[in-house]
Design a protein around this motif. Structure first.
Motif, mmCIF file in Angstrom:
data_model
loop_
_atom_site.group_PDB
_atom_site.id
_atom_site.type_symbol
_atom_site.label_atom_id
_atom_site.label_comp_id
_atom_site.label_asym_id
_atom_site.label_seq_id
_atom_site.Cartn_x
_atom_site.Cartn_y
_atom_site.Cartn_z
ATOM 1 N N LEU A 19 -6.980 4.040 -6.608
ATOM 2 C CA LEU A 19 -6.416 3.413 -7.810
ATOM 3 C C LEU A 19 -7.474 3.119 -8.863
ATOM 4 C CD1 LEU A 19 -3.947 0.959 -6.062
ATOM 5 C CD2 LEU A 19 -3.351 3.027 -7.340
ATOM 6 N N PHE A 20 -8.754 3.194 -8.473
ATOM 7 C CA PHE A 20 -9.839 2.907 -9.400
ATOM 8 C C PHE A 20 -10.580 4.166 -9.821
ATOM 9 C CE2 PHE A 20 -9.089 -0.958 -7.070
ATOM 10 C CZ PHE A 20 -9.123 -1.924 -8.075
ATOM 11 N N SER A 21 -9.954 5.313 -9.693
ATOM 12 C CA SER A 21 -10.624 6.572 -10.028
ATOM 13 C C SER A 21 -10.858 6.667 -11.532
ATOM 14 C CB SER A 21 -9.790 7.766 -9.563
ATOM 15 O OG SER A 21 -8.666 7.928 -10.395
ATOM 16 N N ASP A 22 -11.756 7.524 -11.910
ATOM 17 C CA ASP A 22 -12.065 7.729 -13.323
ATOM 18 C C ASP A 22 -11.238 8.847 -13.940
ATOM 19 O OD1 ASP A 22 -14.013 5.733 -13.454
ATOM 20 O OD2 ASP A 22 -15.558 7.077 -12.670
ATOM 21 N N LEU A 23 -10.309 9.413 -13.178
ATOM 22 C CA LEU A 23 -9.538 10.549 -13.675
ATOM 23 C C LEU A 23 -8.562 10.152 -14.778
ATOM 24 C CD1 LEU A 23 -8.759 12.348 -10.298
ATOM 25 C CD2 LEU A 23 -10.539 12.891 -11.967
ATOM 26 N N VAL A 62 -0.928 -6.012 -4.029
ATOM 27 C CA VAL A 62 -1.702 -6.496 -5.181
ATOM 28 C C VAL A 62 -2.867 -7.352 -4.707
ATOM 29 C CG1 VAL A 62 -1.601 -8.097 -7.140
ATOM 30 C CG2 VAL A 62 0.067 -6.255 -6.951
ATOM 31 N N ASN A 63 -2.617 -8.230 -3.744
ATOM 32 C CA ASN A 63 -3.718 -9.046 -3.223
ATOM 33 C C ASN A 63 -4.762 -8.185 -2.524
ATOM 34 O OD1 ASN A 63 -3.055 -11.603 -4.142
ATOM 35 N ND2 ASN A 63 -1.570 -11.884 -2.501
ATOM 36 N N SER A 64 -4.325 -7.177 -1.799
ATOM 37 C CA SER A 64 -5.270 -6.263 -1.155
ATOM 38 C C SER A 64 -6.102 -5.524 -2.195
ATOM 39 C CB SER A 64 -4.517 -5.253 -0.280
ATOM 40 O OG SER A 64 -3.830 -5.907 0.751
ATOM 41 N N ILE A 65 -5.464 -5.093 -3.264
ATOM 42 C CA ILE A 65 -6.171 -4.391 -4.341
ATOM 43 C C ILE A 65 -7.167 -5.319 -5.020
ATOM 44 C CG2 ILE A 65 -5.886 -3.302 -6.605
ATOM 45 C CD1 ILE A 65 -3.131 -2.278 -5.480
ATOM 46 N N ARG A 66 -6.791 -6.568 -5.218
ATOM 47 C CA ARG A 66 -7.710 -7.529 -5.841
ATOM 48 C C ARG A 66 -8.979 -7.674 -5.015
ATOM 49 N NH1 ARG A 66 -4.078 -12.606 -7.275
ATOM 50 N NH2 ARG A 66 -5.971 -13.356 -8.286
ATOM 51 N N ALA A 73 -17.960 -3.060 -8.675
ATOM 52 C CA ALA A 73 -18.686 -3.948 -9.582
ATOM 53 C C ALA A 73 -18.692 -3.397 -11.001
ATOM 54 C CB ALA A 73 -20.113 -4.135 -9.082
ATOM 55 N N GLY A 74 -18.546 -4.287 -11.947
ATOM 56 C CA GLY A 74 -18.592 -3.895 -13.356
ATOM 57 C C GLY A 74 -17.308 -3.270 -13.851
ATOM 58 N N ARG A 75 -16.272 -3.241 -13.028
ATOM 59 C CA ARG A 75 -15.016 -2.609 -13.425
ATOM 60 C C ARG A 75 -13.856 -3.601 -13.268
ATOM 61 N NH1 ARG A 75 -14.421 3.111 -13.852
ATOM 62 N NH2 ARG A 75 -12.288 2.552 -13.454
ATOM 63 N N PRO A 76 -13.858 -4.676 -14.089
ATOM 64 C CA PRO A 76 -12.713 -5.580 -13.993
ATOM 65 C C PRO A 76 -11.437 -4.815 -14.316
ATOM 66 C CG PRO A 76 -14.118 -6.167 -15.844
ATOM 67 C CD PRO A 76 -14.764 -5.025 -15.132
ATOM 68 N N ALA A 77 -10.379 -5.229 -13.709
ATOM 69 C CA ALA A 77 -9.137 -4.471 -13.857
ATOM 70 C C ALA A 77 -7.964 -5.395 -14.131
ATOM 71 C CB ALA A 77 -8.867 -3.672 -12.585
ATOM 72 N N MET A 78 -7.007 -4.854 -14.847
ATOM 73 C CA MET A 78 -5.709 -5.498 -14.956
ATOM 74 C C MET A 78 -4.880 -4.932 -13.805
ATOM 75 S SD MET A 78 -2.972 -5.290 -18.039
ATOM 76 C CE MET A 78 -1.251 -5.214 -17.567
ATOM 77 N N ILE A 79 -4.391 -5.811 -12.959
ATOM 78 C CA ILE A 79 -3.587 -5.412 -11.816
ATOM 79 C C ILE A 79 -2.243 -6.110 -11.947
ATOM 80 C CG2 ILE A 79 -3.396 -5.429 -9.302
ATOM 81 C CD1 ILE A 79 -6.485 -5.641 -9.254
ATOM 82 N N VAL A 101 -2.606 -0.462 -12.042
ATOM 83 C CA VAL A 101 -4.027 -0.814 -12.085
ATOM 84 C C VAL A 101 -4.643 -0.137 -13.296
ATOM 85 C CG1 VAL A 101 -6.249 -0.679 -10.897
ATOM 86 C CG2 VAL A 101 -4.154 -1.022 -9.574
ATOM 87 N N TYR A 102 -5.260 -0.949 -14.148
ATOM 88 C CA TYR A 102 -5.915 -0.439 -15.354
ATOM 89 C C TYR A 102 -7.340 -0.995 -15.367
ATOM 90 C CZ TYR A 102 -5.908 1.259 -20.240
ATOM 91 O OH TYR A 102 -6.142 1.944 -21.419
ATOM 92 N N PRO A 103 -8.312 -0.217 -14.858
ATOM 93 C CA PRO A 103 -9.694 -0.700 -14.771
ATOM 94 C C PRO A 103 -10.375 -0.779 -16.141
ATOM 95 C CG PRO A 103 -9.346 1.220 -13.353
ATOM 96 C CD PRO A 103 -8.154 1.089 -14.239
ATOM 97 N N GLY A 104 -11.448 -1.540 -16.156
ATOM 98 C CA GLY A 104 -12.318 -1.583 -17.320
ATOM 99 C C GLY A 104 -11.757 -2.357 -18.491
#
Length: 167
Positions: A19-23, A62-66, A73-79, A101-104
């Motif tokens: 869910l945190f990929s850069d694609l 969602v809690n697991s993803i958090r 690190a350095g990639r805060p996300a809206m979950i 999940v929307y990182p950064g």
């Protein structure tokens, strides 16, 4: 077979790091990808109970993803838990949430935009989603936002309800 196994055994949530990929700039993955699985579970519990079961499962994910995001690190996300399928008759059927999940900084910007555009009036879609969370005892654990736009190309209104975990 348990309801969990019946619904989730073929779903892609065994690799939360994906869910945190850069694609893509964000990921929005339906909790259940096949309506047949939902229909089978409805036969056992009824549509209201399945909607509540899915919220509980989404809350767990969602809690697991958090916790997983702590490794990014350095990639805060809206979950968030999101709902988008509000076709005619949605009130009388199971609503399947998605995991969003929307990182950064894009996720932070979207969260701020939702806050800035938030109004106190509620829509029927928002009331329905909040009702599911309320029945699960989770309404106070989330902030709810709505995004609504009209697509001229297909002459349809698109509604997305976001449930963002508090704190």
């Amino acid at each position: 077979m348990s309801i969990y196994d019946q619904i989730m055994r073929f779903e892609p949530f065994d690799d939360l790091d994906a869910l945190f990929s850069d694609l893509d700039s964000f990921e929005e993955v339906p909790l259940v990808s096949r309506s047949k699985r939902v229909e089978q579970a409805e036969q056992r519990l009824g549509s209201t109970n399945i909607s509540e079961f899915l919220v509980g499962l989404a809350f767990y994910l969602v809690n697991s993803i958090r916790f997983t995001k702590a490794g990014h690190a350095g990639r805060p996300a809206m979950i968030a838990i999101t709902y988008t399928d509000f076709d005619e008759g949605y009130v009388n059927r199971t609503l399947v949430p998605s995991i969003f999940v929307y990182p950064g900084s894009g996720g932070q910007d979207l969260h701020q935009t939702l806050k800035d555009q938030h109004h106190e009036d509620t829509s029927p879609e928002m009331d329905t989603v909040r009702g599911i969370f309320r029945r699960c005892g989770l309404e106070e654990s989330f902030s709810f936002f709505e995004s609504r736009f009209h697509d001229e190309a297909c002459n349809e209104e698109f509604v997305r309800i976001y449930a963002l975990p508090n704190a």
